[in-house]
Design a protein around this motif. Sequence first.
Motif, PDB file in Angstrom:
ATOM      1  N   GLU A 149     -17.239 -41.849 -25.460  1.00 29.13           N
ATOM      2  CA  GLU A 149     -17.730 -40.495 -25.677  1.00 29.13           C
ATOM      3  C   GLU A 149     -16.667 -39.446 -25.381  1.00 29.13           C
ATOM      4  O   GLU A 149     -16.671 -38.389 -25.969  1.00 29.13           O
ATOM      5  CB  GLU A 149     -18.957 -40.259 -24.800  1.00 29.13           C
ATOM      6  N   GLY A 150     -15.755 -39.697 -24.466  1.00 25.17           N
ATOM      7  CA  GLY A 150     -14.760 -38.688 -24.108  1.00 25.17           C
ATOM      8  C   GLY A 150     -13.344 -39.219 -24.226  1.00 25.17           C
ATOM      9  O   GLY A 150     -13.068 -40.364 -23.864  1.00 25.17           O
ATOM     10  N   LEU A 151     -12.459 -38.385 -24.756  1.00 20.61           N
ATOM     11  CA  LEU A 151     -11.034 -38.711 -24.840  1.00 20.61           C
ATOM     12  C   LEU A 151     -10.242 -37.530 -24.310  1.00 20.61           C
ATOM     13  O   LEU A 151     -10.569 -36.378 -24.599  1.00 20.61           O
ATOM     14  CB  LEU A 151     -10.600 -38.971 -26.282  1.00 20.61           C
ATOM     15  N   ALA A 152      -9.198 -37.813 -23.548  1.00 20.78           N
ATOM     16  CA  ALA A 152      -8.321 -36.748 -23.059  1.00 20.78           C
ATOM     17  C   ALA A 152      -6.915 -37.311 -22.907  1.00 20.78           C
ATOM     18  O   ALA A 152      -6.732 -38.463 -22.519  1.00 20.78           O
ATOM     19  CB  ALA A 152      -8.809 -36.198 -21.729  1.00 20.78           C
ATOM     20  N   VAL A 153      -5.947 -36.474 -23.230  1.00 17.88           N
ATOM     21  CA  VAL A 153      -4.541 -36.841 -23.053  1.00 17.88           C
ATOM     22  C   VAL A 153      -3.985 -35.954 -21.957  1.00 17.88           C
ATOM     23  O   VAL A 153      -4.143 -34.731 -21.987  1.00 17.88           O
ATOM     24  CB  VAL A 153      -3.744 -36.651 -24.359  1.00 17.88           C
ATOM     25  N   HIS A 154      -3.349 -36.591 -20.983  1.00 13.75           N
ATOM     26  CA  HIS A 154      -2.738 -35.851 -19.880  1.00 13.75           C
ATOM     27  C   HIS A 154      -1.341 -36.414 -19.677  1.00 13.75           C
ATOM     28  O   HIS A 154      -1.198 -37.539 -19.210  1.00 13.75           O
ATOM     29  CB  HIS A 154      -3.592 -36.009 -18.614  1.00 13.75           C
ATOM     30  N   GLY A 155      -0.336 -35.652 -20.091  1.00 13.99           N
ATOM     31  CA  GLY A 155       1.031 -36.171 -20.056  1.00 13.99           C
ATOM     32  C   GLY A 155       1.170 -37.304 -21.057  1.00 13.99           C
ATOM     33  O   GLY A 155       0.861 -37.161 -22.224  1.00 13.99           O
ATOM     34  N   GLU A 156       1.593 -38.446 -20.594  1.00 19.15           N
ATOM     35  CA  GLU A 156       1.760 -39.636 -21.439  1.00 19.15           C
ATOM     36  C   GLU A 156       0.526 -40.537 -21.415  1.00 19.15           C
ATOM     37  O   GLU A 156       0.498 -41.566 -22.072  1.00 19.15           O
ATOM     38  CB  GLU A 156       2.975 -40.446 -20.957  1.00 19.15           C
ATOM     39  N   THR A 157      -0.483 -40.160 -20.652  1.00 25.63           N
ATOM     40  CA  THR A 157      -1.639 -41.023 -20.413  1.00 25.63           C
ATOM     41  C   THR A 157      -2.830 -40.607 -21.263  1.00 25.63           C
ATOM     42  O   THR A 157      -3.122 -39.422 -21.402  1.00 25.63           O
ATOM     43  CB  THR A 157      -2.028 -40.975 -18.923  1.00 25.63           C
ATOM     44  N   LEU A 158      -3.521 -41.605 -21.813  1.00 29.28           N
ATOM     45  CA  LEU A 158      -4.751 -41.388 -22.566  1.00 29.28           C
ATOM     46  C   LEU A 158      -5.913 -41.886 -21.718  1.00 29.28           C
ATOM     47  O   LEU A 158      -5.899 -43.019 -21.230  1.00 29.28           O
ATOM     48  CB  LEU A 158      -4.707 -42.160 -23.892  1.00 29.28           C
ATOM     49  N   TYR A 159      -6.911 -41.020 -21.531  1.00 24.57           N
ATOM     50  CA  TYR A 159      -8.113 -41.393 -20.791  1.00 24.57           C
ATOM     51  C   TYR A 159      -9.264 -41.530 -21.773  1.00 24.57           C
ATOM     52  O   TYR A 159      -9.472 -40.672 -22.619  1.00 24.57           O
ATOM     53  CB  TYR A 159      -8.446 -40.339 -19.732  1.00 24.57           C
ATOM     54  N   VAL A 160     -10.002 -42.627 -21.649  1.00 23.90           N
ATOM     55  CA  VAL A 160     -11.138 -42.916 -22.515  1.00 23.90           C
ATOM     56  C   VAL A 160     -12.388 -42.960 -21.639  1.00 23.90           C
ATOM     57  O   VAL A 160     -12.530 -43.858 -20.802  1.00 23.90           O
ATOM     58  CB  VAL A 160     -10.946 -44.262 -23.246  1.00 23.90           C
ATOM     59  N   GLY A 161     -13.266 -41.971 -21.824  1.00 24.17           N
ATOM     60  CA  GLY A 161     -14.494 -41.912 -21.043  1.00 24.17           C
ATOM     61  C   GLY A 161     -15.611 -42.651 -21.753  1.00 24.17           C
ATOM     62  O   GLY A 161     -15.825 -42.467 -22.947  1.00 24.17           O
ATOM     63  N   LEU A 162     -16.317 -43.482 -21.025  1.00 23.05           N
ATOM     64  CA  LEU A 162     -17.398 -44.280 -21.601  1.00 23.05           C
ATOM     65  C   LEU A 162     -18.755 -43.681 -21.239  1.00 23.05           C
ATOM     66  O   LEU A 162     -19.044 -43.457 -20.060  1.00 23.05           O
ATOM     67  CB  LEU A 162     -17.331 -45.722 -21.098  1.00 23.05           C
ATOM     68  N   ARG A 163     -19.555 -43.410 -22.243  1.00 17.41           N
ATOM     69  CA  ARG A 163     -20.941 -42.992 -21.996  1.00 17.41           C
ATOM     70  C   ARG A 163     -21.744 -44.205 -21.549  1.00 17.41           C
ATOM     71  O   ARG A 163     -22.685 -44.104 -20.782  1.00 17.41           O
ATOM     72  CB  ARG A 163     -21.530 -42.386 -23.263  1.00 17.41           C
ATOM     73  N   GLY A 164     -21.356 -45.328 -22.039  1.00 15.16           N
ATOM     74  CA  GLY A 164     -21.980 -46.579 -21.645  1.00 15.16           C
ATOM     75  C   GLY A 164     -20.926 -47.675 -21.690  1.00 15.16           C
ATOM     76  O   GLY A 164     -19.948 -47.553 -22.426  1.00 15.16           O
ATOM     77  N   PRO A 165     -21.039 -48.660 -20.906  1.00 17.93           N
ATOM     78  CA  PRO A 165     -22.137 -48.890 -19.986  1.00 17.93           C
ATOM     79  C   PRO A 165     -21.992 -48.084 -18.694  1.00 17.93           C
ATOM     80  O   PRO A 165     -20.889 -47.741 -18.284  1.00 17.93           O
ATOM     81  CB  PRO A 165     -22.020 -50.383 -19.675  1.00 17.93           C
ATOM     82  N   VAL A 166     -23.125 -47.804 -18.089  1.00 15.16           N
ATOM     83  CA  VAL A 166     -23.163 -47.261 -16.733  1.00 15.16           C
ATOM     84  C   VAL A 166     -23.457 -48.455 -15.839  1.00 15.16           C
ATOM     85  O   VAL A 166     -24.461 -49.144 -16.012  1.00 15.16           O
ATOM     86  CB  VAL A 166     -24.251 -46.172 -16.598  1.00 15.16           C
TER      87      VAL A 166
END
Length: 139
Positions: free
Chosen positions: A69-86
């Motif tokens: 559900e969420g994506l963000a780039v910070h510097g050289e790093t990619l963060y992938v946020g998961l809505r599921g699973p919790v």
Amino acid sequence: MEIELRDRPACRAGRSRRAPGAGQEHRRRPHQRVVRRRGEPNLANLLAEDEHLAPFLAIPAKDNGFDVEGLAVHGETLYVGLRGPVLRGFAVVLELLPEEAAPGRLRLVPIEGERCYRKHFLDLGGLGVRDLCPHGPDL
């Protein structure tokens, strides 16, 4: 793991009739699509061996399955946020470090030993990630 990006025209969900010559000034914009090469690992294959996330890959997203559900780039790093699973009330954010393997191709760099991703567990009160946004040195 390598990913190749190629341009392709945007797809339409449906078609509409229009008068001859209408819409000539309108052109579909190209977007990127992911092309996997046979035999090369992808993120889904890597997560299929993960002790926490593997059981949820085959479950529909609506039923607490794997859902980005969420994506963000910070510097050289990619963060992938998961809505599921919790997982037991904790949301999951994956940290990836992609690098350019060749023009138009990305590959994931190992972060922890041989693993190409790092997991972060967040206590969001039983909710999953809906969006990620860089905020100074934080997300």
